[in-house]
Design an enzyme around this catalytic site. Structure first.
Site, mmCIF file in Angstrom:
data_model
loop_
_atom_site.group_PDB
_atom_site.id
_atom_site.type_symbol
_atom_site.label_atom_id
_atom_site.label_comp_id
_atom_site.label_asym_id
_atom_site.label_seq_id
_atom_site.Cartn_x
_atom_site.Cartn_y
_atom_site.Cartn_z
ATOM 1 N N HIS A 193 -7.854 -5.569 0.216
ATOM 2 C CA HIS A 193 -6.231 -4.891 0.413
ATOM 3 C C HIS A 193 -5.766 -5.510 1.514
ATOM 4 O O HIS A 193 -6.051 -5.078 2.696
ATOM 5 C CB HIS A 193 -6.832 -3.296 0.559
ATOM 6 C CG HIS A 193 -5.851 -2.537 0.773
ATOM 7 N ND1 HIS A 193 -5.121 -1.919 -0.536
ATOM 8 C CD2 HIS A 193 -5.320 -1.426 1.481
ATOM 9 C CE1 HIS A 193 -4.135 -1.167 -0.176
ATOM 10 N NE2 HIS A 193 -4.173 -1.016 1.277
ATOM 11 N N SER B 257 0.875 -1.149 0.111
ATOM 12 C CA SER B 257 0.086 0.245 0.171
ATOM 13 C C SER B 257 0.728 1.334 0.117
ATOM 14 O O SER B 257 1.560 1.404 -0.845
ATOM 15 C CB SER B 257 -0.772 0.024 1.284
ATOM 16 O OG SER B 257 -1.960 0.694 0.858
HETATM 17 C C1 GCU Z 1 -5.320 4.882 1.763
HETATM 18 C C2 GCU Z 1 -4.915 5.567 0.696
HETATM 19 C C3 GCU Z 1 -3.802 4.738 -0.198
HETATM 20 C C4 GCU Z 1 -2.884 3.813 0.368
HETATM 21 C C5 GCU Z 1 -3.655 3.183 1.666
HETATM 22 C C6 GCU Z 1 -2.764 2.384 2.653
HETATM 23 O O1 GCU Z 1 -6.225 4.191 1.374
HETATM 24 O O2 GCU Z 1 -5.728 6.275 -0.022
HETATM 25 O O3 GCU Z 1 -3.021 5.363 -1.164
HETATM 26 O O4 GCU Z 1 -2.368 2.906 -0.336
HETATM 27 O O5 GCU Z 1 -4.344 4.034 2.278
HETATM 28 O O6 GCU Z 1 -1.645 2.809 2.802
HETATM 29 O O7 GCU Z 1 -3.117 1.457 3.168
#
Ligand code: GCU
Length: 418
Positions: A399, A258
């Protein structure tokens, strides 16, 4: 206190709102032309490795450096590390454990961060995965000997983190994201660091590594200087100074999930000592093509996380088509080194298709080196990885980082360490 709670509620509500209002309809993706990775900004075709490395790679790197993630303002004055703890008997005798303190010094100010390392005992020089964790080194394992971070951590009721302080209650809460035994059983080690020790993840530039570099009276980086992603990448690169000095360690694959997958890509692009890069569900500002505006957009990320990028990146809010680069060119900067991008089916916010297409459009640079990238624009089926020098998979689920991801990273990385 109340005001902070209110701000936190407003922040997460607006993030949730941004996510629910984002475009997830493929037919609404705007028509766009991607800037070609093998045509220079002035329009010249790039046909060989020398032209790529000396001209095109350099101009793309400079663009990302000044206009996207932000430049590291200067060199450190001093760098040091210290072995704080070591054991020959971790994971039931399978592994060696080391805990290292890394100290960075600039303008008489210092910052110290801590790296936890597990190395498989059967392997005198092991390849390792280096990756940041979100809540402290003690969260990636149930091992009671791992020190609890003293740094600021994001509150999380489920993990028992209040007052931004970690405690025993969060030990081992993220073990599912780190398949440590699988790594060890396959001859790999793990090196991990809590990212908040380099720069706490909040819109505040008074702390973290940025503050070491300020001149008198300066309170935040200049317009084209580093945001947090660039600072985290810098921390990984300085961790590499230690790793390359450790005789028990061979190749280092930098990994991140992420926001930390974005940092891993930028670290791999800026530091060629990383033998390979793995970016898990990195999305906008990571592997996903910005021009698709699917899921999270440049304007949304810059609004929700104003500290992640250089301020110069703000001019591309709702203006992606004027960007002289797109994220496939970030991936191309890693060529010819192995690169693995992974998506999750339910992680629409990160735009799986945009993450995949990036690997395809970066692959012509791998071709210049006779390495195989992603050869078809057709997305592979779910749970059907493509593993060339450029690799990609999309798995079922949300995710997150799952065993499935690690099983594939390990299998693929293994082909480059033999
Ligand atoms: C949020 C953000 C993303 C990121 C994510 C994370 O959703 O919008 O860009 O990748 O956090 O780091 O879990």
């Amino acid at each position: 206190m109340r005001i902070y709670i209110l701000i936190a509620i407003l922040f997460f509500t607006s993030l949730g709102l941004a996510q629910s209002q984002a475009n997830y309809d493929e037919s609404k993706v705007p028509k766009f032309t991607l800037p070609d990775v093998l045509t220079s900004f002035s329009g010249n075709p790039i046909t060989n490795q020398t032209e790529w490395e000396e001209n095109r790679r350099r101009e793309i790197l400079q663009f990302f450096e000044k206009q996207v993630y932000g430049k590291v303002p200067d060199r450190l004055d001093e760098y040091g590390f210290k072995l704080l703890e070591e054991s020959n008997d971790a994971y039931g005798g399978k592994a060696r454990r080391k805990q290292i303190a890394i100290t960075l010094k600039k303008n008489k100010k210092t910052i110290t961060y801590y790296m936890l390392i597990y190395l498989p005992k059967g392997n005198p020089t092991a390849p390792v995965f280096l990756g940041y964790n979100f809540y402290g080194n003690h969260t990636v394992t149930a091992d009671p000997n791992v020190a609890i971070t003293k740094a600021w951590v994001k509150n999380n009721e489920a993990f028992g983190i209040t007052d931004n302080k970690a405690s025993e209650s969060s030990r081992g809460i993220r073990t599912h994201r780190w398949a440590i035994e699988k790594m060890l059983d396959n001859g790999f080690g793990l090196a991990t660091i809590y990212y908040g020790e380099i720069d706490p993840d909040k819109n505040d530039f008074s702390d973290g590594v940025h503050s070491l570099f300020y001149r008198d009276g300066q309170t935040k980086p200049k317009t084209n200087e580093w945001g947090s992603i660039s600072a985290w990448a810098f921390g990984l690169s300085k961790a590499m100074n230690y790793l390359e000095s450790d005789v028990n360690i061979s190749k280092v694959f930098v990994f991140g999930h992420s926001r930390l997958g974005k940092a891993a890509l930028w670290a791999g692009a800026t530091d060629k000592r990383f033998a390979g890069v793995i970016s898990n569900n990195s999305g906008c500002g990571g592997a996903a093509l910005s021009r698709r505006q699917f899921g999270e957009t440049v304007a949304q990320i810059n609004t929700s996380f104003p500290h992640w990028f250089a301020d110069s990146f703000l001019k591309y809010d709702n203006n992606e088509r004027t960007l002289p680069v797109d994220q496939h060119q970030l991936l191309a900067l890693i060529a010819p080194r192995p690169l693995y991008i992974a998506s999750a089916e339910e992680d629409k916010w990160a735009d799986p298709k945009g993450e995949f297409l990036s690997t395809y459009y970066a692959s012509s640079v791998y071709g210049l080196y006779g390495r195989k990238g992603i050869t078809s624009k057709e997305m592979p089926k779910t749970n059907a990885p493509i593993q060339n020098t450029v690799a990609y998979h999309i798995r079922t689920g949300i995710h997150d980082v799952m065993d499935y991801d690690w099983e594939n990273y390990i299998k693929w990385a293994n082909t480059f360490v033999k």
